[in-house]
Design a protein around this motif. Sequence first.
Motif, PDB file in Angstrom:
ATOM      1  N   MET A   1     -36.609   8.675  -7.906  1.00 10.28           N
ATOM      2  CA  MET A   1     -37.469   7.938  -8.819  1.00 10.28           C
ATOM      3  C   MET A   1     -37.091   6.454  -8.803  1.00 10.28           C
ATOM      4  SD  MET A   1     -38.414   9.106 -12.691  1.00 10.28           S
ATOM      5  CE  MET A   1     -37.552   7.950 -13.718  1.00 10.28           C
ATOM      6  N   ALA A   2     -38.099   5.590  -8.748  1.00  5.76           N
ATOM      7  CA  ALA A   2     -37.822   4.151  -8.705  1.00  5.76           C
ATOM      8  C   ALA A   2     -37.164   3.684 -10.001  1.00  5.76           C
ATOM      9  CB  ALA A   2     -39.127   3.396  -8.491  1.00  5.76           C
ATOM     10  N   LYS A   3     -36.258   2.737  -9.817  1.00  4.41           N
ATOM     11  CA  LYS A   3     -35.580   2.190 -10.987  1.00  4.41           C
ATOM     12  C   LYS A   3     -36.598   1.470 -11.872  1.00  4.41           C
ATOM     13  CE  LYS A   3     -31.790  -0.605 -11.073  1.00  4.41           C
ATOM     14  NZ  LYS A   3     -30.773  -1.416 -10.424  1.00  4.41           N
ATOM     15  N   GLN A   4     -36.536   1.750 -13.171  1.00  2.36           N
ATOM     16  CA  GLN A   4     -37.542   1.153 -14.061  1.00  2.36           C
ATOM     17  C   GLN A   4     -37.269  -0.313 -14.373  1.00  2.36           C
ATOM     18  OE1 GLN A   4     -37.593   4.044 -17.283  1.00  2.36           O
ATOM     19  NE2 GLN A   4     -39.545   4.784 -16.511  1.00  2.36           N
ATOM     20  N   TYR A   5     -36.004  -0.705 -14.274  1.00  2.19           N
ATOM     21  CA  TYR A   5     -35.669  -2.114 -14.526  1.00  2.19           C
ATOM     22  C   TYR A   5     -34.314  -2.436 -13.896  1.00  2.19           C
ATOM     23  CZ  TYR A   5     -32.830  -0.096 -18.278  1.00  2.19           C
ATOM     24  OH  TYR A   5     -31.930   0.653 -18.991  1.00  2.19           O
ATOM     25  N   ASP A   6     -34.089  -3.723 -13.659  1.00  2.00           N
ATOM     26  CA  ASP A   6     -32.809  -4.157 -13.099  1.00  2.00           C
ATOM     27  C   ASP A   6     -31.867  -4.669 -14.187  1.00  2.00           C
ATOM     28  OD1 ASP A   6     -33.691  -3.819 -10.335  1.00  2.00           O
ATOM     29  OD2 ASP A   6     -35.004  -5.522 -10.743  1.00  2.00           O
ATOM     30  N   VAL A   7     -32.469  -5.324 -15.169  1.00  2.00           N
ATOM     31  CA  VAL A   7     -31.668  -5.951 -16.228  1.00  2.00           C
ATOM     32  C   VAL A   7     -32.244  -5.566 -17.592  1.00  2.00           C
ATOM     33  CG1 VAL A   7     -30.937  -8.178 -17.210  1.00  2.00           C
ATOM     34  CG2 VAL A   7     -31.166  -7.942 -14.749  1.00  2.00           C
ATOM     35  N   LEU A   8     -31.355  -5.251 -18.526  1.00  2.00           N
ATOM     36  CA  LEU A   8     -31.797  -4.966 -19.890  1.00  2.00           C
ATOM     37  C   LEU A   8     -31.357  -6.114 -20.791  1.00  2.00           C
ATOM     38  CD1 LEU A   8     -32.971  -2.961 -22.027  1.00  2.00           C
ATOM     39  CD2 LEU A   8     -30.649  -2.092 -22.285  1.00  2.00           C
ATOM     40  N   LEU A   9     -32.310  -6.679 -21.511  1.00  2.00           N
ATOM     41  CA  LEU A   9     -32.020  -7.804 -22.388  1.00  2.00           C
ATOM     42  C   LEU A   9     -32.347  -7.397 -23.825  1.00  2.00           C
ATOM     43  CD1 LEU A   9     -31.194 -10.825 -22.275  1.00  2.00           C
ATOM     44  CD2 LEU A   9     -33.607 -11.368 -22.047  1.00  2.00           C
ATOM     45  N   ARG A  10     -31.331  -7.453 -24.681  1.00  2.00           N
ATOM     46  CA  ARG A  10     -31.538  -7.079 -26.095  1.00  2.00           C
ATOM     47  C   ARG A  10     -31.626  -8.317 -26.972  1.00  2.00           C
ATOM     48  NH1 ARG A  10     -27.315  -3.726 -25.341  1.00  2.00           N
ATOM     49  NH2 ARG A  10     -27.875  -1.629 -24.742  1.00  2.00           N
ATOM     50  N   LEU A  11     -32.767  -8.462 -27.610  1.00  2.00           N
ATOM     51  CA  LEU A  11     -32.977  -9.614 -28.486  1.00  2.00           C
ATOM     52  C   LEU A  11     -33.273  -9.133 -29.897  1.00  2.00           C
ATOM     53  CD1 LEU A  11     -35.355 -11.681 -26.146  1.00  2.00           C
ATOM     54  CD2 LEU A  11     -32.875 -11.927 -26.390  1.00  2.00           C
ATOM     55  N   LEU A  12     -32.962  -9.967 -30.876  1.00  2.00           N
ATOM     56  CA  LEU A  12     -33.153  -9.597 -32.274  1.00  2.00           C
ATOM     57  C   LEU A  12     -33.991 -10.658 -32.984  1.00  2.00           C
ATOM     58  CD1 LEU A  12     -31.428  -7.181 -33.693  1.00  2.00           C
ATOM     59  CD2 LEU A  12     -30.456  -9.046 -34.963  1.00  2.00           C
ATOM     60  N   LEU A  13     -35.001 -10.214 -33.704  1.00  2.00           N
ATOM     61  CA  LEU A  13     -35.836 -11.125 -34.479  1.00  2.00           C
ATOM     62  C   LEU A  13     -35.271 -11.249 -35.884  1.00  2.00           C
ATOM     63  CD1 LEU A  13     -39.350  -9.755 -33.525  1.00  2.00           C
ATOM     64  CD2 LEU A  13     -38.683 -12.131 -33.246  1.00  2.00           C
ATOM     65  N   LEU A  14     -35.076 -12.469 -36.347  1.00  7.46           N
ATOM     66  CA  LEU A  14     -34.553 -12.699 -37.695  1.00  7.46           C
ATOM     67  C   LEU A  14     -35.398 -13.730 -38.423  1.00  7.46           C
ATOM     68  CD1 LEU A  14     -30.706 -13.068 -37.041  1.00  7.46           C
ATOM     69  CD2 LEU A  14     -31.876 -11.084 -37.998  1.00  7.46           C
ATOM     70  N   GLY A  15     -35.499 -13.579 -39.722  1.00  6.74           N
ATOM     71  CA  GLY A  15     -36.238 -14.548 -40.536  1.00  6.74           C
ATOM     72  C   GLY A  15     -36.638 -13.909 -41.848  1.00  6.74           C
ATOM     73  N   ASP A  16     -37.092 -14.727 -42.773  1.00  7.81           N
ATOM     74  CA  ASP A  16     -37.489 -14.240 -44.102  1.00  7.81           C
ATOM     75  C   ASP A  16     -38.584 -13.168 -44.007  1.00  7.81           C
ATOM     76  OD1 ASP A  16     -35.743 -16.043 -45.142  1.00  7.81           O
ATOM     77  OD2 ASP A  16     -37.244 -17.249 -46.188  1.00  7.81           O
ATOM     78  N   SER A  17     -38.710 -12.408 -45.074  1.00  6.14           N
ATOM     79  CA  SER A  17     -39.765 -11.398 -45.124  1.00  6.14           C
ATOM     80  C   SER A  17     -41.135 -12.080 -45.135  1.00  6.14           C
ATOM     81  CB  SER A  17     -39.590 -10.565 -46.397  1.00  6.14           C
ATOM     82  OG  SER A  17     -40.616  -9.617 -46.494  1.00  6.14           O
ATOM     83  N   GLY A  18     -42.039 -11.568 -44.310  1.00  4.45           N
ATOM     84  CA  GLY A  18     -43.420 -12.061 -44.310  1.00  4.45           C
ATOM     85  C   GLY A  18     -43.680 -13.268 -43.431  1.00  4.45           C
ATOM     86  N   VAL A  19     -42.684 -13.702 -42.652  1.00  3.89           N
ATOM     87  CA  VAL A  19     -42.909 -14.893 -41.812  1.00  3.89           C
ATOM     88  C   VAL A  19     -43.689 -14.570 -40.530  1.00  3.89           C
ATOM     89  CG1 VAL A  19     -40.927 -16.208 -42.662  1.00  3.89           C
ATOM     90  CG2 VAL A  19     -40.631 -14.714 -40.678  1.00  3.89           C
ATOM     91  N   GLY A  20     -43.793 -13.276 -40.217  1.00  3.16           N
ATOM     92  CA  GLY A  20     -44.584 -12.884 -39.052  1.00  3.16           C
ATOM     93  C   GLY A  20     -43.792 -12.314 -37.890  1.00  3.16           C
ATOM     94  N   LYS A  21     -42.600 -11.809 -38.141  1.00  8.06           N
ATOM     95  CA  LYS A  21     -41.756 -11.260 -37.057  1.00  8.06           C
ATOM     96  C   LYS A  21     -42.431 -10.068 -36.374  1.00  8.06           C
ATOM     97  CE  LYS A  21     -38.276 -10.562 -39.840  1.00  8.06           C
ATOM     98  NZ  LYS A  21     -38.857 -11.104 -41.075  1.00  8.06           N
ATOM     99  N   THR A  22     -42.924  -9.134 -37.189  1.00  9.37           N
ATOM    100  CA  THR A  22     -43.554  -7.940 -36.618  1.00  9.37           C
ATOM    101  C   THR A  22     -44.809  -8.324 -35.834  1.00  9.37           C
ATOM    102  OG1 THR A  22     -42.686  -6.622 -38.443  1.00  9.37           O
ATOM    103  CG2 THR A  22     -44.480  -5.653 -37.172  1.00  9.37           C
ATOM    104  N   CYS A  23     -45.585  -9.257 -36.391  1.00  9.34           N
ATOM    105  CA  CYS A  23     -46.812  -9.706 -35.715  1.00  9.34           C
ATOM    106  C   CYS A  23     -46.489 -10.338 -34.360  1.00  9.34           C
ATOM    107  CB  CYS A  23     -47.539 -10.736 -36.564  1.00  9.34           C
ATOM    108  SG  CYS A  23     -48.712  -9.981 -37.654  1.00  9.34           S
TER     109      CYS A  23
END
Length: 115
Positions: A1-23
């Motif tokens: 099976m082909a490799k799905q990715y070469d590099v995994l990058l983990r990022l975190l969204l931070l900010g006040d509630s309602g600023v639009g992180k999920t959007c």
Amino acid sequence: MAKQYDVLLRLLLLGDSGVGKTCLLCRFTDNECHSSHISTIGVDFKMKTLKIDGIKVRVQIWDTAGQERYQTITKQYYRRAQGFILVYDITSSRSFQHIVKWASDVDEPSTSFPQ
Ligand SMILES: Nc1nc2c(ncn2[C@@H]2O[C@H](COP(=O)(O)OP(=O)(O)OP(=O)(O)O)[C@@H](O)[C@H]2O)c(=O)[nH]1
């Protein structure tokens, strides 16, 4: 099976509630955004694989709750992140001022990478 990715990058969204992180995250991964504000409970994540200079990069973005009461949970994810996206609402100077607080949380010895 082909490799799905070469590099995994983990990022975190931070900010006040309602600023639009999920959007922001939904727009990036699924090109959609909901008009209602349903507060994130704790943390959630979405992934997207990009090809950059021939390298398959899987971007795993963790969406955190901006509400104070979830801080104990969300801070546990800081250590595993390789980068942070600090988000504020351009119509809220208060959310912009709070960016300093979010940035200092990231720098706290208890949450940052061991040296
Ligand atoms: N006008 C406008 N509204 C936006 C934009 N981005 C998000 N919103 C709205 O702002 C509200 C909150 O967005 P969310 O993405 O749920 O906010 P959040 O930062 O994830 O909030 P928490 O999960 O509570 O931390 C929703 O009603 C969105 O529709 C934008 O770029 N423009």
